[in-house]
Write a protein that holds these residues in place. Structure first.
Motif, PDB file in Angstrom:
ATOM      1  N   LEU A 185      74.795  52.505  28.993  1.00  0.00           N
ATOM      2  CA  LEU A 185      74.086  53.083  27.860  1.00  0.00           C
ATOM      3  C   LEU A 185      74.887  54.271  27.337  1.00  0.00           C
ATOM      4  CD1 LEU A 185      70.436  52.924  29.186  1.00  0.00           C
ATOM      5  CD2 LEU A 185      71.522  51.439  27.501  1.00  0.00           C
TER       6      LEU A 185
ATOM      7  N   ALA B  52      74.210  61.178  25.762  1.00  0.00           N
ATOM      8  CA  ALA B  52      73.454  61.970  24.778  1.00  0.00           C
ATOM      9  C   ALA B  52      74.376  62.405  23.639  1.00  0.00           C
ATOM     10  CB  ALA B  52      72.822  63.181  25.456  1.00  0.00           C
TER      11      ALA B  52
ATOM     12  N   ILE C 173      74.982  59.395  21.397  1.00  0.00           N
ATOM     13  CA  ILE C 173      73.778  59.109  20.614  1.00  0.00           C
ATOM     14  C   ILE C 173      73.701  60.041  19.411  1.00  0.00           C
ATOM     15  CG2 ILE C 173      71.249  59.266  20.651  1.00  0.00           C
ATOM     16  CD1 ILE C 173      71.395  58.233  23.572  1.00  0.00           C
TER      17      ILE C 173
ATOM     18  N   GLU D 128      69.992  55.040  18.714  1.00  0.00           N
ATOM     19  CA  GLU D 128      68.685  54.845  19.347  1.00  0.00           C
ATOM     20  C   GLU D 128      68.806  54.692  20.864  1.00  0.00           C
ATOM     21  OE1 GLU D 128      66.814  51.590  17.296  1.00  0.00           O
ATOM     22  OE2 GLU D 128      66.732  52.707  15.414  1.00  0.00           O
ATOM     23  N   GLY D 129      70.035  54.889  21.362  1.00  0.00           N
ATOM     24  CA  GLY D 129      70.247  54.843  22.807  1.00  0.00           C
ATOM     25  C   GLY D 129      70.543  53.469  23.368  1.00  0.00           C
TER      26      GLY D 129
END
Length: 154
Positions: free
Chosen positions: A10, A13, A16, A70-71
């Motif tokens: 993923l 931060a 993102i 949106e991650g």
């Protein structure tokens, strides 16, 4: 070309936040009738290099950045790609033996390369859309039945 891999990391931060900012900035340039847009890339030495990009590719880039913003992790798969049975099973979130049963029953087309089965990406997507539609229809029928029986569902 990026190949399907369900084990992608993923975004961080920082990624993102940057993706959100970038998608907003680039989306302004999608409101055009032109077939191409020109963007500039800043090199390590500080010089900019103009790059002409098809608007369709720019639109895809904005979609990718939006997903990352949106991650979500993103994979790009060419429509004409072929999967191994394991890759197709991973995409459908089923076991490989179960997928092989689907193939052998003719529910998803496949062909063999030597002794190995190959499944077209588009055939996997079509099957997924079909079963998702069937599930949705069944859930709608159950919800309707629950309402008719006054089971507390509105």
């Amino acid at each position: 070309m990026t190949v399907f891999s369900p084990a992608r990391q993923l975004p961080t931060a920082e990624e993102i936040a940057l993706a959100k900012e970038s998608s907003r900035a680039l989306s302004v340039y999608l409101q055009t009738r032109a077939e191409t847009q020109q963007i500039e890339i800043l090199g390590d030495e500080g010089a900019t290099k103009p790059v002409r990009v098809p608007v369709t590719a720019l639109r895809m880039l904005v979609d990718i950045l939006t997903e990352i913003g949106e991650g979500n992790s993103v994979s790009i798969i060419p429509i004409h790609a072929e999967f191994t049975t394991q890759e197709a099973a991973d995409m459908l979130n089923v076991s490989r033996p179960f997928l092989v049963q689907l193939l052998e029953r003719g529910e998803i087309p496949f062909h063999k390369v030597g002794a190995h089965r190959r499944v077209r990406y588009q055939d996997v997507v079509s099957y997924k859309e079909k079963i998702d539609a069937e599930r949705s229809k069944a859930l709608d029928a159950l919800a309707k039945q629950a309402q008719e029986l006054n089971m507390g569902y509105e």
